[in-house]
Structure formats: C-alpha cells, structure tokens
Write an enzyme that holds these catalytic residues in place. Sequence first.
Site, PDB file in Angstrom:
ATOM      1  N   ASP A   1      -1.462 -17.188 -10.163  1.00 31.07           N
ATOM      2  CA  ASP A   1      -1.617 -16.662  -8.813  1.00 31.07           C
ATOM      3  C   ASP A   1      -2.171 -17.710  -7.865  1.00 31.07           C
ATOM      4  O   ASP A   1      -1.847 -17.711  -6.669  1.00 31.07           O
ATOM      5  CB  ASP A   1      -2.542 -15.441  -8.825  1.00 31.07           C
ATOM      6  CG  ASP A   1      -1.861 -14.187  -9.353  1.00 31.07           C
ATOM      7  OD1 ASP A   1      -0.623 -14.136  -9.340  1.00 31.07           O
ATOM      8  OD2 ASP A   1      -2.569 -13.257  -9.781  1.00 31.07           O
TER       9      ASP A   1
ATOM     10  N   HIS B   1       6.216  -8.861  -8.141  1.00 24.83           N
ATOM     11  CA  HIS B   1       6.014  -7.472  -7.726  1.00 24.83           C
ATOM     12  C   HIS B   1       4.676  -7.271  -7.039  1.00 24.83           C
ATOM     13  O   HIS B   1       4.564  -6.484  -6.102  1.00 24.83           O
ATOM     14  CB  HIS B   1       6.139  -6.540  -8.942  1.00 24.83           C
ATOM     15  CG  HIS B   1       4.942  -6.567  -9.833  1.00 24.83           C
ATOM     16  ND1 HIS B   1       4.822  -7.421 -10.904  1.00 24.83           N
ATOM     17  CD2 HIS B   1       3.773  -5.852  -9.801  1.00 24.83           C
ATOM     18  CE1 HIS B   1       3.658  -7.228 -11.497  1.00 24.83           C
ATOM     19  NE2 HIS B   1       2.994  -6.295 -10.847  1.00 24.83           N
TER      20      HIS B   1
ATOM     21  N   GLU C   1      -1.462 -11.757 -17.244  1.00 21.17           N
ATOM     22  CA  GLU C   1      -1.973 -11.747 -15.879  1.00 21.17           C
ATOM     23  C   GLU C   1      -3.486 -11.658 -16.009  1.00 21.17           C
ATOM     24  O   GLU C   1      -3.998 -10.724 -16.632  1.00 21.17           O
ATOM     25  CB  GLU C   1      -1.462 -10.557 -15.075  1.00 21.17           C
ATOM     26  CG  GLU C   1      -2.030 -10.564 -13.654  1.00 21.17           C
ATOM     27  CD  GLU C   1      -1.906  -9.228 -12.937  1.00 21.17           C
ATOM     28  OE1 GLU C   1      -2.040  -9.221 -11.704  1.00 21.17           O
ATOM     29  OE2 GLU C   1      -1.715  -8.191 -13.605  1.00 21.17           O
TER      30      GLU C   1
ATOM     31  N   VAL D   1      -5.325  -8.331 -17.581  1.00 18.82           N
ATOM     32  CA  VAL D   1      -6.259  -8.337 -18.705  1.00 18.82           C
ATOM     33  C   VAL D   1      -7.694  -8.587 -18.255  1.00 18.82           C
ATOM     34  O   VAL D   1      -8.634  -8.407 -19.039  1.00 18.82           O
ATOM     35  CB  VAL D   1      -5.859  -9.362 -19.791  1.00 18.82           C
ATOM     36  CG1 VAL D   1      -4.481  -9.051 -20.326  1.00 18.82           C
ATOM     37  CG2 VAL D   1      -5.948 -10.781 -19.293  1.00 18.82           C
TER      38      VAL D   1
ATOM     39  N   ASP E   1      -0.400  -6.868 -18.402  1.00 19.91           N
ATOM     40  CA  ASP E   1      -0.896  -6.667 -17.051  1.00 19.91           C
ATOM     41  C   ASP E   1      -2.426  -6.702 -16.989  1.00 19.91           C
ATOM     42  O   ASP E   1      -3.104  -6.078 -17.803  1.00 19.91           O
ATOM     43  CB  ASP E   1      -0.387  -5.309 -16.538  1.00 19.91           C
ATOM     44  CG  ASP E   1      -0.810  -5.000 -15.123  1.00 19.91           C
ATOM     45  OD1 ASP E   1      -0.319  -5.674 -14.202  1.00 19.91           O
ATOM     46  OD2 ASP E   1      -1.645  -4.095 -14.937  1.00 19.91           O
TER      47      ASP E   1
END
Length: 590
Positions: A315, A384, A289, A259, A257
């Site tokens: 993303d 999420h 991520e 980084v 998560d």
Amino acid sequence: MTLANAAQHGARVLPGGKVRFALWAPDAQRVEVELGGGKRHELQAGEDGWFSAEVAAIVGQTYRYRIDHDLLVADPASRDQAGGVEGESRVVDPGAYRWLYPHWRGRPWHEAVIYEVHAGLFDGFSALQGRLEELAALGITAIELMPLNAFPGRRNWGYDGVLPYAPSCAYGDPDTLRRLIDKAHGLGLMVFIDVVYNHFGPQGNYLGRYASRFFRADRQTPWGPAIDFREPAVREFFIGNAQMWVREYRVDGLRIDAVHAIADRDFLLELAQRTRQAAEGRELHLILENENNEASLLQSEPGSNDPGFAAQWNDDLHHCLHVLLTGEDEGYYADFAVRPIERLCRCLREGFAFQGETDYRGIARGEPSGHLSPQAFVSFLQNHDQVGNRALGERLTTLAPTERLRAASALVLLAPMVPMLFMGEEWGERQPFLFFTDYQGELARAVTEGRRDEFRNFSKFSTPGAAAWIPDPNDYQTFVASRPRPEQADPAWREHYRNLLELRQHWLTPHLPGSRALDAQPLGERALSARWRLGDGSLWRIDLNLGAEDIAIEPPGESAQVLLSCGQNAAHYRHGWLGASAAVVSLETS
C-alpha cells in the site's frame, strides 16, 4: 470427538450412504441436524463443545442445525447453500469433480502478473470463465478472485461474507467454480482466492449465540469483537478453510485480508505451514494484506526453507504514486503528501516506506524490509480497497492525466516487484467501483448512514447535505454502476498494457530470481531514477517523470538497450533528458 478430529468442521460424505455431521457449539446443551423434509437426528456431545453423528444421507441432501430446540442455523462450514446464508446447507462431495488438468503444478512466484476481479460484476463463474483466454493473451498469469464466500442477498462487494466455506450461490455452484479454475489452469493461469479471516459480516452469522468462544471479549476490531484464534476449534475452522481451497478447488494461492486485525502471529505462521502442506508439492503462494508492514512474516523462519508468506500488498507504494498522480492529501494520503517522491524511492529501494516510523495517527508501524527480495512486494496502481473505499469509487482514469497514468503504469508493470492490475484497468475503464451490499430494513439503513458518516470529515463532503451524494450501497443501481464495460474499452490502453506485459515477460521475468534493488533516487520533486541488479547480473533501470517539465538525468551507458520509451524520445533520453510524463526502461548487460 477428540481434538485430533477438530479439523472436521461441517458435513463429510462417508462410504455406505452416510454423512458425518459435526458442529462446534460449546454454549449448546443439545444439537440436532434437521434434514430437508424435516427429519431430525440428534448429534452426540463430545469433548470441548463438539457435537457429531453419522447419519444416513446423500450428496445433495439439504440440512440445517437446530440448537437447544430453538435456534435453526446453516452449517458455518457449509460447502454449498441451497437458499442464501439464512437457508439450508447442502451436502457436497468435493471428490466427485473430474479435473481436466489434474497434473497442473502451478507456476513459480516470480512469474506472477495478477489480475484482481469481482466474479459477480462479470455475471458469475461461467461468464468469467469466458474471459480467461483474453486475459492470458494480454499477459496475465494469475487471476485473483475477490472473496467468494456466501453473503446475505444477491450482491456484495465481497468483504461481508458469513459462511467462508460456501461459494456464493449468486455466482454459481461449487463445480462451476471448479470448472473456472480448471479452465484457467489449462490456459496456464494461476488462480488465487481472497479470503477474510478477521471478521464475519453483520447478517447471517449466529456463532455468538451458540459458540461465544469464537470471539474475544477483551479485543475489538472495526467490525466488532476479535476472533479468538487461541481456541483450537477456531484455529481449525480457518486453517481447514484454507486447506479446503487448496485441496478441493486446487487453487494456486490465497490473499489473506487485513491480517493486522489478527493479533495471533502464531496462528498466521501455522496457517502458512499447514496450507502449504495441503498443496502436496504444488506451487502455492500466500499473500498478505498487512497495514503493520511486518517484514518478518515475509521471510523464512530460522533453520527453515519454507518462505511462509510469499509477499504483501504494498500500500505504501500505491499511496506514493496516488499522491503524485492526483495531489490528494486527506486521510492516509496525508502521510505521503510531503516529499512523496522520496517515499516512493524508498519503496523501490527497500520495499516499505514505513519501517517503524510514526504515521499520521501517531502510530509507529512497520519493520525494516530492505533485505527482502523485490518479489516480496505486490505493487499496483488500483485495487478494490483503493477504489472501492473511496466515497464515489472513482478510478484513476477519472482522477489523473492520461500521460502521467501511462508512465506510472509502466513503473508498476516493469519494476521487479510482482505487479497487479484491477479489473478493467487494462482497457482504461472509467466506470466507478463502488461499495455495494444487499441488506434490507434497519440494517440497510444503518449501513447507508454509516457509509456516509465515514466521509463527513473529508472536505468534499463536510458541508451540510453533501454526504447525500454518496451512493447508497443497497441501491441496485450502485451495483450496476460498478460493472466494468469492456465493450467501451479504449484500444490504446489495451495495447499499452499488452506491450508492457510482453516486455516484462521477454526481458525481465526470466531474470527475476536472485534480483535485488541497488538504488532509487529523486530527480526533483516528481521524478526518479531506480536501478536493480537482476539474477543474471544485468542492470535494470527505470527513469520516471510525473512532472510537467523535462528533467536532466544521467545518460544510460553506451551498451544499454532502451527497451521502452513511454512519452519520451529515445534520442533525447540518451542525451541526458527525461521528458514530462515519461517513463523509460533500459537494460545493460554485464
């Protein structure tokens, strides 16, 4: 204790009925382990703030650490908690579980079709295990479990954990998690774990009281002082955690998560190297991520065949598609509101939309990524973050027209990148996925107010009192509202996803190794045509139209097979027209 033993955070079962307890507490003068029942044993001070002792104890024994006669804390490297993060830790023998599929070696990365899921919303590990056959039949090849680490209370969306070694007792015990993973392997499913190494949650973490060197006073993150990975014991704490998931739970990969909140690149590289070593030859996939779009983390170091990190969540690609589907343009979507189709084409051609350009905050981010394999990027329509970080947690089924969403899903699942679904997406889930926690008292009030303040600059919540409509994260009904409802599944959505994944498995997956992007060009403001050269030399083409009008296109070659016509008449396509809200996939062999 020497530095060579620094990886031995926590309680380790030894032969002869003993357990070795170790705690890094450089600010402490005295550390004792207090066993369940009240018996205490003093730990011996070693080098550089370490305290340890070998004590007569058994598997299942509960314990806590007492620091300087006063502070009583759980083991920060606890493998299991008897009563939540404020309660006692429990001695665990990770070697006691007998694996049903000990010879499972994993699957190659190009076969990955990921399904992100929250174990708590499906009633824990045992209940989730019962859904694995359905996922395998759909065409999923990997489940990604949102963070499992212990957190305060009985419910949490996953990213406020404080004991990263201990699976939350709200989901089940460690062996129940192992049974879930074992069952998945028996079905040919990989299992990835989402891990959070950039911060701890706001309750239940006491490291600052006895190990202040865990944190940096000179660097802040959105969650407080940054973790200090320059400290050897801190590095070992997190690398040891990654190795635990690989060795003790036999997971097939980790998603790491945020980084971009970890300033120490050398730590990330060491983490990748040593975690891969722990896999002992099994396939292991490490996913990032990373808001900074550091393409250099996704390639081998000079002279090395180790790929380091397999891929990054893209993303940028998501944001392009979200803007095209919904028209939203606030927050980070502002970067994609102008000519989104051109940015989407760049993602399909080169990976990232931002490769050093300045974003809406005035920050230059990203590195050139066009040299990377398409499989260096994980693509998705929802996850999420992109659902749960919305004020009302809406899914795309409630935000976008159905036909456009079906066409966009075809692009994501049939492009040569690695696709990911968010739980319930495959049946057209309409329930929200909200940010939920289980805090009490003043902290609960602060979290609720902070959540509502976060959205006051958005037009929908800018008027007085509008933010009150944002659900209270600590209200039990917020958690209940976030539960997926498979019993209300739309069969048409499920069949759509099953068909897409069957097509991917048969026509695309076997030829992904060695594939590369050729081109992607806009066809007007809301349509595009993209091409890839697959590893066998064939030409893979996707035409997408998220607009309301037909678009003229270059007809496919005479030898091209039209494999999918989503919202499109195949004959119409062969005559050079792409319909509104349509996606077409064709294959031309050399």
